[in-house]
Design a protein around this motif. Structure first.
Motif, PDB file in Angstrom:
ATOM      1  N   TYR A 140       0.845  -1.185   0.000  1.00 26.78           N
ATOM      2  CA  TYR A 140       0.000   0.000   0.000  1.00 26.78           C
ATOM      3  C   TYR A 140       0.880   1.234   0.000  1.00 26.78           C
ATOM      4  O   TYR A 140       1.921   1.268   0.655  1.00 26.78           O
ATOM      5  N   GLN A 141       0.458   2.257  -0.735  1.00 27.48           N
ATOM      6  CA  GLN A 141       1.171   3.523  -0.783  1.00 27.48           C
ATOM      7  C   GLN A 141       0.582   4.459   0.270  1.00 27.48           C
ATOM      8  O   GLN A 141      -0.638   4.581   0.382  1.00 27.48           O
ATOM      9  N   HIS A 142       1.464   5.094   1.033  1.00 27.24           N
ATOM     10  CA  HIS A 142       1.063   6.037   2.073  1.00 27.24           C
ATOM     11  C   HIS A 142       1.820   7.345   1.866  1.00 27.24           C
ATOM     12  O   HIS A 142       3.000   7.313   1.505  1.00 27.24           O
TER      13      HIS A 142
ATOM     14  N   ARG B 199      -6.402   6.077   4.062  1.00 29.14           N
ATOM     15  CA  ARG B 199      -4.980   5.803   3.836  1.00 29.14           C
ATOM     16  C   ARG B 199      -4.357   6.871   2.955  1.00 29.14           C
ATOM     17  O   ARG B 199      -3.300   7.418   3.273  1.00 29.14           O
ATOM     18  N   GLU B 200      -5.002   7.197   1.847  1.00 32.42           N
ATOM     19  CA  GLU B 200      -4.448   8.176   0.902  1.00 32.42           C
ATOM     20  C   GLU B 200      -4.353   9.575   1.503  1.00 32.42           C
ATOM     21  O   GLU B 200      -3.503  10.363   1.095  1.00 32.42           O
TER      22      GLU B 200
ATOM     23  N   GLY C  38      -3.555  10.070   4.611  1.00 36.44           N
ATOM     24  CA  GLY C  38      -2.523  10.022   5.643  1.00 36.44           C
ATOM     25  C   GLY C  38      -3.064   9.791   7.043  1.00 36.44           C
ATOM     26  O   GLY C  38      -2.313   9.841   8.010  1.00 36.44           O
TER      27      GLY C  38
ATOM     28  N   PHE D  47      -2.557   3.874   8.532  1.00 33.40           N
ATOM     29  CA  PHE D  47      -1.520   3.050   7.918  1.00 33.40           C
ATOM     30  C   PHE D  47      -2.119   1.668   7.721  1.00 33.40           C
ATOM     31  O   PHE D  47      -2.719   1.111   8.649  1.00 33.40           O
TER      32      PHE D  47
ATOM     33  N   ARG E 146      -2.524   6.713  12.243  1.00 39.00           N
ATOM     34  CA  ARG E 146      -1.166   7.275  12.213  1.00 39.00           C
ATOM     35  C   ARG E 146      -1.084   8.395  13.250  1.00 39.00           C
ATOM     36  O   ARG E 146      -0.824   9.552  12.943  1.00 39.00           O
TER      37      ARG E 146
END
Length: 135
Positions: A7-9, A64-65, A67, A70, A83
């Motif tokens: 996954y991209q964070h 998630r996108e 921020g 996580f 987060r």
């Protein structure tokens, strides 16, 4: 064997206030964040056991996108956590303040027999109509 999901964070410095506020503006996502604040890391399915997976995926992806959370894969599970440290370093007290306000509002709605929800829905409908349907 299938490749592990990744996954991209956003990096902590790239977490934008507008994106966080948008993510926290939807009651379902706000309740998910409340669960994560209380329980820590959970399987994403625990955040919306009665939701269709597509709906759950949409909301957790948006969190998630932006921020706020996580996400990591562990076997077949999709584990998700708030987060907290990253959000506190960027916007001290923001998540706690929003969650406290949400809890206060929910308590007032229950005390009023849910009347506040009907009024809020009517206000939202009026604002959308006044804005020409734009959200």
């Amino acid at each position: 064997m299938a490749a592990a999901r990744t996954y991209q964070h956003p990096d902590t410095a790239d977490i934008a206030l507008a994106r966080v506020l948008f993510a926290l503006s939807e009651p379902l996502r706000l309740s998910m964040v409340g669960i994560l604040a209380k329980r820590g890391e959970v399987d994403s399915l625990e955040l919306g056991p009665d939701l269709p997976r597509s709906t759950l995926t949409h909301h957790t992806s948006l969190l998630r996108e932006s921020g706020v959370v996580f996400v990591r894969a562990e076997g077949r599970k999709c584990l998700i956590r708030l987060r907290t440290a990253d959000l506190e370093s960027r916007f001290p007290g923001l998540v706690g303040t929003v969650l406290a306000g949400y809890a206060d509002e929910a308590g007032q709605d229950e005390a009023a027999g849910g009347a506040g929800q009907d009024e809020a829905a009517a206000d939202d409908a009026g604002q959308v109509g006044a804005a020409g349907g734009a959200a």
